[in-house]
Structure formats: C-alpha cells, structure tokens
Enzyme design. Structure first.
Site, PDB file in Angstrom:
ATOM      1  N   ASP A  29      92.630  20.011  76.506  1.00  0.00           N
ATOM      2  CA  ASP A  29      91.650  19.110  75.877  1.00  0.00           C
ATOM      3  C   ASP A  29      91.987  17.638  76.110  1.00  0.00           C
ATOM      4  O   ASP A  29      91.446  16.758  75.448  1.00  0.00           O
ATOM      5  CB  ASP A  29      91.545  19.396  74.372  1.00  0.00           C
ATOM      6  N   GLU A  89     107.552  18.413  70.454  1.00  0.00           N
ATOM      7  CA  GLU A  89     108.048  17.575  71.554  1.00  0.00           C
ATOM      8  C   GLU A  89     109.481  17.123  71.301  1.00  0.00           C
ATOM      9  O   GLU A  89     110.344  17.204  72.188  1.00  0.00           O
ATOM     10  CB  GLU A  89     107.152  16.339  71.730  1.00  0.00           C
TER      11      GLU A  89
END
Length: 314
Positions: A170, A253
């Site tokens: 996306d 992350e």
C-alpha cells in the site's frame, strides 16, 4: 607440342573453346551467386543476433547488477489485488529482482497467483499465517510479521548476495530508490513521506553523519524508522542467523534492526541524496467495505457472474 596444346584448347574448329569459356563464365556466376547468398545470410544473422542481445535483460559485456529481494506481506481484502497490481508494475521497471509475495493465510489464493502471473515480475508466492495467539488478542495485532520472517527464512536458504527490502503493497515508490539500495553493503536508510504528524520519518544527518531520527512517534525505540525506509544486505543478514522481526506491534522495525547487532551508525549508509530527498511514501489506500452480495437471479448469464469472483465478500 605447342600446336597440339592449342588444338586441345580450342577444339580445332573453335566450338570446344566456346564451351570451355562458357563453362568458366557459368562457374564464375555460380561462385558469385553463392558468395552473395553467404554474405546476405551472414548479415541477416548478425542483425538478428544483435536484436536478440538487445532484448536480453543484460546486454553482452554489461556487468550484472546485484539482485534485489522485495518482501511484500499481503492479506485478503477488497484492495488487495489493486494494490499488488500497482506495486507490481512499479517493480516491473527494476531489473534482476525477485518479488517474495507472502500472504497471511493458510492457503494460496488463485486470484493472487493469476494477478502476479499477469504482471510478469519474477516472483515466489507463499503463505505465512499469523499465529493464532495473536489473532485472539483484543490489542493491536502484529500484522505482517510472520510474512516478513517467512521471507527472511527463504533468503537464508536461497540467496547469498544482493539486498532485501520490505515493500508493503500500500506504499508508493520512486524506482530510483531500488537502484540506490542495490549496492548497500550492510544497512541503508532514507526518508519516508506521509508518516505520522511530522509528515516524514527520516534519519537526521548533520555534517554527513547520522546523529538521530525524526519521527512523529519515537516510543523509546533505538531505530524509530518506517518499514519503507531501510534495506539490508543479504550477506549481512546471513551473518546474523538469529535476526528476525518481533511480534510486537509498533516495534517491528526497531526490533528487527536491533537483532542485526552489532550495527553501528557508521555501518548505516545514507541514501536518497544523504536523506535530503523523499523517494518512498506511506500512502495507504482508503479502506473499502466488502462488496454486497450479487443478485444471481437477476444477473444470471451476465459478465457480473465472472466479476463477482474477484470481489471480497463479508
């Protein structure tokens, strides 16, 4: 002797001489014709060969670029095929790339496979469902973690060089970032636009050195970066066999980059004009409600019966 030689050459009355000359002329024409055919055939072959070489991904004599491995987690939703199509046609402009599309599901989806085939980017399509214990929680779910870890597992078994990158379906990407990340030695970072209230998530660079991070939510993270803002060398990853992404929402992350330790700031390469340019954006497509049921009695034997198979239902 001289008279006899002349007599043999001319045939006495001259007719033999004419035949001999004619034969020589005919032979000369044949040789000339065959030479012409040979030269023409050779020229055609060379033209076709050059055309064939020009159509190859890497022209003769050109250095082969290091491979890229693009890991894209995905899941079934109304926007899924549209977003994979958009990302796929971006990746189609990038050479020497393998697209690892990994779905949060128990079985592959024929519609996804068909979409990937139609796009034509080299790919591997796999599944990696979220563990059940995380599906049952009422808290934020660690989406895409099992998918990305499955991609890391694949690379440990099938790759020895190149660079890996987590590219969500996306997002929006300038293809130049793929060429820049291709030559990363350890870890590379760069800004990502349209992230949180700051509008950008980026390393902070001062006098050419990484001195911190700018992000709308730091949250005690050592590496407060967006998933689209870093890439890692495959060799660097394989030297750290325990590196993986944690099932901790908001810290995926940070947890993955921490698992790559030892990782110093001097190991991090600064891309996108030393982090002064934005080449990736966390755009996120508007969520669409599942399609309402098709009236199969009213629309029987119409094209809508075929289109209906492509839509996501409640």
């Amino acid at each position: 002797m001289k008279v006899n030689y002349i007599s043999l050459g001319t045939g006495g009355n001259g007719s033999g001489g004419s035949n001999s000359i004619g034969s020589k002329m005919s032979l000369g024409k044949s040789i000339k014709m065959y030479l012409t055919i040979f030269i023409a055939t050779t020229c055609i072959y060379m033209v076709l060969y050059q055309y064939h070489i020009s159509r190859e991904p890497f022209a003769a004599g050109e250095v082969v670029k290091p491979p890229l491995y693009i890991i894209t987690p995905t899941y079934r939703r109304p926007e899924q095929l549209a977003e994979l199509t958009r990302l796929g046609y971006t990746l189609k402009h990038v050479v020497n790339l393998l697209w690892l599309v990994i779905e949060d599901a128990n079985h592959t989806n024929p519609l996804v496979a068909h979409t990937l085939d139609r796009i034509g980017v080299p790919y591997e399509y796999m599944v990696a469902p979220m563990p059940e214990k995380y599906k049952q929680t009422k808290r934020a779910k660690p989406r895409g973690v099992s998918n990305r870890n499955r991609g890391l597992e694949y690379l440990r078994h099938h790759a020895n060089e190149g660079v890996l990158y987590f590219a969500d379906d996306d997002n929006t990407y300038d293809i130049s970032i793929f060429e820049q990340m291709r030559y990363i030695n350890k870890v590379g970072m760069w800004p990502v636009g349209l992230v949180t209230k700051t509008g950008v998530s980026s390393p902070i660079i001062q006098e050419g050195k990484l001195v911190g991070y700018y992000d709308g939510w730091i949250g005690g993270r050592k590496y407060p970066v967006d998933m689209a803002g870093f890439a890692v060398s495959v060799k660097f990853l394989k030297e750290r066999p325990n590196a993986q992404m944690p099932f901790k929402p908001g810290y995926e992350e940070d947890g993955f980059l921490r698992s790559l330790a030892p990782l110093d700031n001097t190991d991090i390469e600064l891309l996108a004009d030393e982090c002064r340019d934005i080449l990736t954006w966390h755009t996120q497509t508007k969520k669409n409600a599942p399609a309402q049921a098709l009236n199969r009695t009213r629309y029987k034997n119409t094209n809508l019966e075929h289109i209906d198979k492509l839509l996501v239902r409640p």
